[in-house]
Scaffold this active site. Structure first.
Site, PDB file in Angstrom:
ATOM      1  N   SER A 123     -52.941  -4.676 -42.561  1.00 58.27           N
ATOM      2  CA  SER A 123     -53.112  -3.392 -43.237  1.00 58.27           C
ATOM      3  C   SER A 123     -53.588  -2.343 -42.244  1.00 58.27           C
ATOM      4  CB  SER A 123     -54.178  -3.570 -44.325  1.00 58.27           C
ATOM      5  OG  SER A 123     -54.602  -2.329 -44.824  1.00 58.27           O
ATOM      6  N   TYR A 147     -63.013  -6.465 -46.903  1.00 56.49           N
ATOM      7  CA  TYR A 147     -61.570  -6.706 -47.042  1.00 56.49           C
ATOM      8  C   TYR A 147     -60.865  -6.460 -45.707  1.00 56.49           C
ATOM      9  CZ  TYR A 147     -56.690  -5.547 -47.797  1.00 56.49           C
ATOM     10  OH  TYR A 147     -55.334  -5.477 -47.671  1.00 56.49           O
ATOM     11  N   LYS A 151     -58.750  -8.990 -42.735  1.00 60.32           N
ATOM     12  CA  LYS A 151     -57.445  -8.769 -42.089  1.00 60.32           C
ATOM     13  C   LYS A 151     -57.592  -8.798 -40.575  1.00 60.32           C
ATOM     14  CE  LYS A 151     -54.995  -8.295 -45.796  1.00 60.32           C
ATOM     15  NZ  LYS A 151     -54.072  -9.364 -46.179  1.00 60.32           N
ATOM     16  N   TYR A 175     -49.357  -2.609 -42.981  1.00 59.71           N
ATOM     17  CA  TYR A 175     -48.787  -1.713 -43.980  1.00 59.71           C
ATOM     18  C   TYR A 175     -49.665  -0.487 -44.130  1.00 59.71           C
ATOM     19  CZ  TYR A 175     -47.259  -6.320 -45.855  1.00 59.71           C
ATOM     20  OH  TYR A 175     -46.794  -7.594 -46.034  1.00 59.71           O
TER      21      TYR A 175
HETATM   22  P1  NAD Z   1     -51.063  -8.627 -55.015  1.00 57.68           P
HETATM   23  O1  NAD Z   1     -52.459  -8.931 -55.449  1.00 57.68           O
HETATM   24  O2  NAD Z   1     -50.161  -7.960 -55.986  1.00 57.68           O
HETATM   25  O3  NAD Z   1     -50.342  -9.971 -54.512  1.00 57.68           O
HETATM   26  C1  NAD Z   1     -51.044 -11.027 -53.925  1.00 57.68           C
HETATM   27  C2  NAD Z   1     -50.554 -12.322 -54.572  1.00 57.68           C
HETATM   28  O4  NAD Z   1     -51.244 -13.423 -53.964  1.00 57.68           O
HETATM   29  C3  NAD Z   1     -50.837 -12.401 -56.075  1.00 57.68           C
HETATM   30  O5  NAD Z   1     -49.661 -12.800 -56.759  1.00 57.68           O
HETATM   31  C4  NAD Z   1     -51.933 -13.469 -56.183  1.00 57.68           C
HETATM   32  O6  NAD Z   1     -51.853 -14.187 -57.403  1.00 57.68           O
HETATM   33  C5  NAD Z   1     -51.658 -14.327 -54.967  1.00 57.68           C
HETATM   34  N1  NAD Z   1     -52.836 -15.040 -54.434  1.00 57.68           N
HETATM   35  C6  NAD Z   1     -54.058 -14.534 -54.138  1.00 57.68           C
HETATM   36  N2  NAD Z   1     -54.859 -15.506 -53.656  1.00 57.68           N
HETATM   37  C7  NAD Z   1     -54.114 -16.646 -53.629  1.00 57.68           C
HETATM   38  C8  NAD Z   1     -54.377 -17.990 -53.232  1.00 57.68           C
HETATM   39  N3  NAD Z   1     -55.578 -18.372 -52.762  1.00 57.68           N
HETATM   40  N4  NAD Z   1     -53.391 -18.908 -53.351  1.00 57.68           N
HETATM   41  C9  NAD Z   1     -52.169 -18.538 -53.835  1.00 57.68           C
HETATM   42  N5  NAD Z   1     -51.867 -17.302 -54.231  1.00 57.68           N
HETATM   43  C10 NAD Z   1     -52.837 -16.361 -54.121  1.00 57.68           C
HETATM   44  O7  NAD Z   1     -51.163  -7.778 -53.668  1.00 57.68           O
HETATM   45  P2  NAD Z   1     -50.045  -6.921 -52.910  1.00 57.68           P
HETATM   46  O8  NAD Z   1     -50.322  -5.495 -53.137  1.00 57.68           O
HETATM   47  O9  NAD Z   1     -48.716  -7.471 -53.208  1.00 57.68           O
HETATM   48  O10 NAD Z   1     -50.441  -7.242 -51.409  1.00 57.68           O
HETATM   49  C11 NAD Z   1     -49.870  -8.335 -50.697  1.00 57.68           C
HETATM   50  C12 NAD Z   1     -50.551  -8.473 -49.367  1.00 57.68           C
HETATM   51  O11 NAD Z   1     -50.430  -7.249 -48.654  1.00 57.68           O
HETATM   52  C13 NAD Z   1     -52.050  -8.764 -49.436  1.00 57.68           C
HETATM   53  O12 NAD Z   1     -52.388  -9.648 -48.402  1.00 57.68           O
HETATM   54  C14 NAD Z   1     -52.681  -7.403 -49.205  1.00 57.68           C
HETATM   55  O13 NAD Z   1     -53.969  -7.515 -48.652  1.00 57.68           O
HETATM   56  C15 NAD Z   1     -51.705  -6.796 -48.231  1.00 57.68           C
HETATM   57  N6  NAD Z   1     -51.699  -5.306 -48.261  1.00 57.68           N
HETATM   58  C16 NAD Z   1     -51.537  -4.656 -49.438  1.00 57.68           C
HETATM   59  C17 NAD Z   1     -51.554  -3.270 -49.471  1.00 57.68           C
HETATM   60  C18 NAD Z   1     -51.423  -2.514 -50.760  1.00 57.68           C
HETATM   61  O14 NAD Z   1     -51.781  -1.329 -50.804  1.00 57.68           O
HETATM   62  N7  NAD Z   1     -50.905  -3.096 -51.841  1.00 57.68           N
HETATM   63  C19 NAD Z   1     -51.721  -2.553 -48.279  1.00 57.68           C
HETATM   64  C20 NAD Z   1     -51.879  -3.260 -47.082  1.00 57.68           C
HETATM   65  C21 NAD Z   1     -51.869  -4.657 -47.088  1.00 57.68           C
HETATM   66  C1  WQD Z   2     -55.116   7.298 -51.514  1.00 57.77           C
HETATM   67  C2  WQD Z   2     -55.701   8.715 -51.639  1.00 57.77           C
HETATM   68  C3  WQD Z   2     -57.978   8.743 -52.395  1.00 57.77           C
HETATM   69  C4  WQD Z   2     -57.306   7.240 -56.440  1.00 57.77           C
HETATM   70  C5  WQD Z   2     -56.171   1.567 -49.989  1.00 57.77           C
HETATM   71  C6  WQD Z   2     -56.920   0.560 -49.175  1.00 57.77           C
HETATM   72  C7  WQD Z   2     -56.097   0.136 -48.002  1.00 57.77           C
HETATM   73  C8  WQD Z   2     -54.695  -0.309 -48.434  1.00 57.77           C
HETATM   74  C9  WQD Z   2     -54.035   0.664 -49.346  1.00 57.77           C
HETATM   75  C10 WQD Z   2     -54.706  -2.686 -48.669  1.00 57.77           C
HETATM   76  C11 WQD Z   2     -57.137   8.828 -51.123  1.00 57.77           C
HETATM   77  C12 WQD Z   2     -57.064   9.412 -53.399  1.00 57.77           C
HETATM   78  C13 WQD Z   2     -57.114   7.666 -55.141  1.00 57.77           C
HETATM   79  C14 WQD Z   2     -57.708   8.193 -57.426  1.00 57.77           C
HETATM   80  C15 WQD Z   2     -57.669   9.897 -55.728  1.00 57.77           C
HETATM   81  N1  WQD Z   2     -54.736  -1.533 -49.169  1.00 57.77           N
HETATM   82  N2  WQD Z   2     -57.297   8.965 -54.797  1.00 57.77           N
HETATM   83  N3  WQD Z   2     -57.867   9.495 -57.041  1.00 57.77           N
HETATM   84  O1  WQD Z   2     -57.660   4.322 -49.973  1.00 57.77           O
HETATM   85  O2  WQD Z   2     -55.648   5.087 -48.644  1.00 57.77           O
HETATM   86  O3  WQD Z   2     -55.907   2.709 -49.176  1.00 57.77           O
HETATM   87  O4  WQD Z   2     -54.915   1.004 -50.418  1.00 57.77           O
HETATM   88  O5  WQD Z   2     -54.726  -3.002 -47.505  1.00 57.77           O
HETATM   89  O6  WQD Z   2     -56.795  -0.883 -47.391  1.00 57.77           O
HETATM   90  O7  WQD Z   2     -58.139   1.134 -48.721  1.00 57.77           O
HETATM   91  O8  WQD Z   2     -55.320   4.235 -50.986  1.00 57.77           O
HETATM   92  O9  WQD Z   2     -54.346   4.797 -53.166  1.00 57.77           O
HETATM   93  O10 WQD Z   2     -56.798   4.190 -53.041  1.00 57.77           O
HETATM   94  O11 WQD Z   2     -56.034   6.368 -52.100  1.00 57.77           O
HETATM   95  O12 WQD Z   2     -57.846  11.081 -55.447  1.00 57.77           O
HETATM   96  O13 WQD Z   2     -57.922   7.866 -58.613  1.00 57.77           O
HETATM   97  O14 WQD Z   2     -55.765   9.033 -53.046  1.00 57.77           O
HETATM   98  O15 WQD Z   2     -59.215   9.407 -52.329  1.00 57.77           O
HETATM   99  O16 WQD Z   2     -57.275  10.086 -50.544  1.00 57.77           O
HETATM  100  P1  WQD Z   2     -56.244   4.178 -49.647  1.00 57.77           P
HETATM  101  P2  WQD Z   2     -55.624   4.840 -52.412  1.00 57.77           P
END
Ligand code: NAD
Ligand code: WQD
Length: 336
Positions: A123, A147, A151, A175
């Site tokens: 991330s 968190y 990572k 991402y």
């Molecule tokens: P999500 O929670 O929708 O998907 C994660 C999946 O993993 C879920 O289906 C959950 O049931 C499964 N899971 C969790 N722990 C598990 C375990 N111990 N064993 C088996 N399954 C397990 O999340 P997402 O948004 O799809 O994110 C996927 C990955 O990408 C994560 O590692 C997250 O940290 C990373 N990521 C997400 C974002 C974002 O904004 N969504 C941004 C950057 C990185």
């Molecule tokens: C985006 C912008 C908020 C909600 C997070 C994690 C990051 C990654 C992606 C996993 C910011 C604003 C939000 C609301 C708002 N996840 N906001 N009102 O914080 O960039 O990233 O998700 O890896 O680790 O930190 O994403 O969507 O929460 O916020 O004004 O109700 O929207 O302040 O400026 P963020 P976000």
């Protein structure tokens, strides 16, 4: 056969569709901690390929090994983990246990089955507070919450394993802000409880589940004072995994790459795009800055293009249109 951990989650489910369309047979391992089983049929219907499913927790070594036993695994794509920043502050041990513990058992099982290819969901959060923009992969790392630290640790573990294991290759994908849904409206983001992230909050206001959006901060040094992020369409992100997998299998090298668009949009720009595309007004009010937020965050995406041959094709309006197609067709998310 590609083994996908967390394949029923938001990004995993979209990636499983893209992988099948690229001709890969899949085995999904998920414990349903943050997803619903109904996603599986939709992944199968949209992807049209072969998808096996194992309900298992990654930390359960024997259950995980059973998923590796059925067919030879070419590579692993590792999405499974917890991802809520605020929750990680309140429950750090659960995050270290699930994210790092789960990865540990996964890597150990891969070693036992001589599987040497992994794509990992990292991330942009590993960069912490940006010292310069756009963020390049060599920007210093400094996650500012548990968190993000999980990572960062996992990235180090992958580097160490690669150094110590001949033939082991990883694609670590950082991402930026995934948003939107499959254009069919059949797959999308289905957060439990009140969404933490901006876009699902907007769509839930639009569908009437929430009353109004609170915009956290309007005094940042940005185009309109609100936070700026690099929002990336989840289908573009899914294709990034297909490209990373191809790289691992063909080029036989490890890589760490940002996956974003390379451009930032402000919170108010996202709200405006959503209103334009859907014709629905999003009531919003300004609220204080959210602790831990940075003003702006966006990627330098030149490495992903140069090495993986991948770049995004979709823009913020596509994300709004497709995200709304999902939310409006599934007002309460996936059925229980
Ligand atoms: P999500 O929670 O929708 O998907 C994660 C999946 O993993 C879920 O289906 C959950 O049931 C499964 N899971 C969790 N722990 C598990 C375990 N111990 N064993 C088996 N399954 C397990 O999340 P997402 O948004 O799809 O994110 C996927 C990955 O990408 C994560 O590692 C997250 O940290 C990373 N990521 C997400 C974002 C974002 O904004 N969504 C941004 C950057 C990185
Ligand atoms: C985006 C912008 C908020 C909600 C997070 C994690 C990051 C990654 C992606 C996993 C910011 C604003 C939000 C609301 C708002 N996840 N906001 N009102 O914080 O960039 O990233 O998700 O890896 O680790 O930190 O994403 O969507 O929460 O916020 O004004 O109700 O929207 O302040 O400026 P963020 P976000």
């Amino acid at each position: 056969m590609i083994l996908v951990t967390g394949g029923l989650g938001y990004i995993g489910s979209h990636t499983c569709v893209a992988l099948q369309r690229a001709g890969h047979a899949l085995t999904i391992v998920d414990n349903l901690a943050n997803s619903k089983i109904g996603v599986l049929e939709r992944i199968r219907a949209l992807g049209g390929g072969s998808v096996e499913f194992h309900r298992a927790d990654l930390r359960d070594g024997p259950a995980l090994a059973a998923a590796f036993e059925r067919h030879p695994v070419e590579a692993v794509i590792h999405f499974a983990g917890y991802k809520a920043v605020g929750e990680s502050v309140a429950k750090p041990l659960e995050y270290y246990d699930n994210n790092i513990g789960g990865t540990f058992v996964l890597l150990d099982t891969m070693a036992r089955f001589s599987v040497h290819r992994i794509v990992f969901s990292s991330s942009a959060t590993v960069y912490g507070d940006p010292q310069r923009l756009p963020l390049t992969e060599d920007h210093p790392l400094g996650a500012v919450n548990p968190y993000g630290r999980t990572k960062q640790f996992i990235e180090s573990i992958l580097t160490d394993v690669a150094a110590g294991t001949p033939g082991f290759r990883h694609a670590t994908l950082r991402y930026f802000n995934p948003m939107g849904a499959h254009p069919s409206g059949r797959l999308g983001e289905d957060p439990r409880g009140i969404p933490n992230n901006l876009f699902p909050y907007i769509t839930q206001v639009a569908i009437g589940r929430l009353q109004k959006l609170r915009v956290f901060g309007n005094d940042y040094d940005t185009v309109d004072g609100t936070g700026v992020r690099d929002f990336i369409h989840v289908m573009d992100l899914a294709e990034g995994h297909v490209a990373a997998l191809r790289y691992l299998l063909e080029k036989d090298r490890s890589i760490t790459a940002n996956l974003g668009t390379g451009r930032g949009n402000s919170v108010l720009e996202v709200v405006g795009a959503f209103e334009r595309v859907t014709g629905i007004r999003i009531p919003h009010e300004f609220a204080p800055r959210r602790p831990g937020d940075v003003a702006s965050c966006y990627a330098d995406v030149s490495r992903a293009f140069a090495e993986l041959g991948w770049k995004t094709k979709l823009g913020i309006e596509d994300m709004c249109r497709d995200g709304w197609a999902w939310q409006s067709a599934n007002p309460q998310g996936y059925p229980d």
